[in-house]
Design an enzyme around this catalytic site. Sequence first.
Site, PDB file in Angstrom:
ATOM      1  N   HIS A 189       0.837  -1.209   0.000  1.00  0.00           N
ATOM      2  CA  HIS A 189       0.000   0.000   0.000  1.00  0.00           C
ATOM      3  C   HIS A 189       0.872   1.259   0.000  1.00  0.00           C
ATOM      4  O   HIS A 189       0.540   2.251  -0.654  1.00  0.00           O
ATOM      5  CB  HIS A 189      -0.912   0.019   1.226  1.00  0.00           C
ATOM      6  CG  HIS A 189      -1.862  -1.123   1.281  1.00  0.00           C
ATOM      7  ND1 HIS A 189      -2.612  -1.508   0.197  1.00  0.00           N
ATOM      8  CD2 HIS A 189      -2.201  -1.961   2.287  1.00  0.00           C
ATOM      9  CE1 HIS A 189      -3.370  -2.542   0.543  1.00  0.00           C
ATOM     10  NE2 HIS A 189      -3.125  -2.828   1.796  1.00  0.00           N
ATOM     11  N   GLU A 430       5.857 -17.485 -18.875  1.00  0.00           N
ATOM     12  CA  GLU A 430       6.565 -17.261 -17.607  1.00  0.00           C
ATOM     13  C   GLU A 430       7.137 -18.544 -17.023  1.00  0.00           C
ATOM     14  O   GLU A 430       7.656 -18.539 -15.913  1.00  0.00           O
ATOM     15  CB  GLU A 430       5.631 -16.597 -16.591  1.00  0.00           C
ATOM     16  CG  GLU A 430       4.309 -17.304 -16.398  1.00  0.00           C
ATOM     17  CD  GLU A 430       3.307 -16.488 -15.591  1.00  0.00           C
ATOM     18  OE1 GLU A 430       3.728 -15.553 -14.879  1.00  0.00           O
ATOM     19  OE2 GLU A 430       2.104 -16.790 -15.677  1.00  0.00           O
ATOM     20  N   ASP A 454       8.370 -13.763 -13.030  1.00  0.00           N
ATOM     21  CA  ASP A 454       8.359 -15.200 -12.758  1.00  0.00           C
ATOM     22  C   ASP A 454       9.320 -15.952 -13.666  1.00  0.00           C
ATOM     23  O   ASP A 454       9.970 -16.915 -13.240  1.00  0.00           O
ATOM     24  CB  ASP A 454       6.947 -15.762 -12.934  1.00  0.00           C
ATOM     25  CG  ASP A 454       6.115 -15.652 -11.664  1.00  0.00           C
ATOM     26  OD1 ASP A 454       6.705 -15.587 -10.574  1.00  0.00           O
ATOM     27  OD2 ASP A 454       4.871 -15.636 -11.756  1.00  0.00           O
ATOM     28  N   CYS A 501       5.174  -7.588 -19.854  1.00  0.00           N
ATOM     29  CA  CYS A 501       4.456  -6.895 -18.780  1.00  0.00           C
ATOM     30  C   CYS A 501       5.169  -6.973 -17.441  1.00  0.00           C
ATOM     31  O   CYS A 501       4.665  -6.485 -16.439  1.00  0.00           O
ATOM     32  CB  CYS A 501       3.041  -7.473 -18.632  1.00  0.00           C
ATOM     33  SG  CYS A 501       2.995  -9.216 -18.202  1.00  0.00           S
TER      34      CYS A 501
END
Length: 589
Positions: A189, A430, A454, A501
């Site tokens: 956060h 991945e 990953d 990405c």
Amino acid sequence: MARAVLFGTPVSPGIAIGSIRFMHDTRPSDKRRIGPDEIATEQEALRSAAASVRAALETTMRGVPEELAEYRDVIAAQMELARDPKLLDAALARIEHKQICASWALDHTVEELCTLFRGMDDPYLRDRAQDIRAVGLRLRECLAGAKPRRGGNGPSLLAAEDLSPADVMELDLNGVLGILTAEGGPTSHTAILSRGLHIPALVGVTGLLDTAREDDRIIVDGLGGCVLFGPDEGDLALYTARRDEYTAWESHTRLTAHWPAEMCDGVRVDVQANLESPEELDSLAECGADGVGLYRTEFAYLRGDLPTEEELFKEYAAVTAKAAPSRVVFRTLDAGADKMLRSQAALKEPNPALGLRGIRFCLRHQGIFRTQLRALLRAGVTGNVALLLPMISGLAEVQGVRRILQELRQELQAQNLAHAPDLPLGIMVETPAAVLVCDALARECDFFSIGTNDLIHYLMAIDRNNRHVSYLHEPLHPAVVRSLKRVIDAAHREGIGVSVCGELASDPCGLALLLGMGVDAVSAAPRFVPGMKHMIRQLNAETCVELAHSVLMSTDVMASKRMVREKLHQSLGPELAFHTTSLSSHNQP
């Protein structure tokens, strides 16, 4: 010379200079043993503290402004944690069985739960340990009778063990120059809030609580990932000039964010945004992204009961309608046995990272998966939608999903529910298995999206949570770069697009390499999109191709790093320092 220099993970770029103030009381919590006659008193003190925390959080939640409305859900989740049996009952039991005071029992329980969450593979869920720690800190303050230290005299740099949205909502943000935390990661956060508020921030600062003192004069370098304590006049002059240069550069990239990402010799690349909630769509227009390259769908599954088809449809339709005509790539549920904590599908596995996760989980629990796919098919009529399957290992998984989609289209047609007749279907590349059979997968898919985070961990056989092997996280390792080139070439041979990405796409060294390999699109958090587009416009495609060829031929990672940085410095000059990169951090040779 600075009295001390600490290092952390830069999660929001920029440079801040000022004095430290602590968000929470930093005094050690009470640790004492109690007699049998004190058990009830200590338990009641904990229950009373929990009630006070819930009331304070409820007040804070009501005051959250509309532009940050998504954080109401996070604060509501923390309110629930303050009554959750896993936290409260466990601490109450410790008071009775261990005969220790409430604060000591609370510390034990919080640490136990945080360890559980930190062991999870998914970075988003791993950082949810932050919610537990945030509630624990508030409970500890109540038990100690300490008043929350939310105020301060004038602008300052905020330091804390950890921060939560509730903490930030109670601050006068105009007085916060920068943020430092000892805990947290890139998806915490603190990271998300600080990026959204354009506040320089470092998380996971090693030794912060042992070194920092209230009112210390410090410099936070959110570009290089370091904190200077007690800087001298030379440090202050250097970083003040650098701060002003960065502010001017960032302002320019935002003003030109809607210009196309076209290289000097006319080659154009799509730069897209990675999003995880509908509320982030406002930043999509602001950052100039060419659509959504990755929309994470996991958040809806972490709020309690499993979401219904109508709830998912409402979310997905809102996203696609707002992003239209740009494409939104929805990654289907990338959950596993370690993540579906509240569902009947929950299952303990000794190694969740290599277990029933991603598409494996979805094909095993088809009821959950079909509900999501139906919602996505229905949302396809409201905008430009594509589907992305995570954790693919082979052809059979993709073919299995295609069969399910065909069955669902027939169901929706029979029910007279509007839906897209067909949606582009892509896969996350991945796993090493997907790399090795990428030629066959390319014939079955409509596009590829490479998840470099990953992929690097699986190729290098490292645990992302194990600091002892973190040195092996090398994006320029020959195994990594050759795998990337293999996948990109296989996609283009079959006439399908390929995007990246993962974090490598927002790293300037990685971005230049990917452009040289011929990727069609890259995507990153909205905050980084303007800078990425600005960088691309200063590069030359031919130069990137030559650079990629040199790196692909190299077997020396350090030599590759030097080569890339030297070439980039020729194109970007001093601006290279304004791009956050793991390849130029303090631990780089």
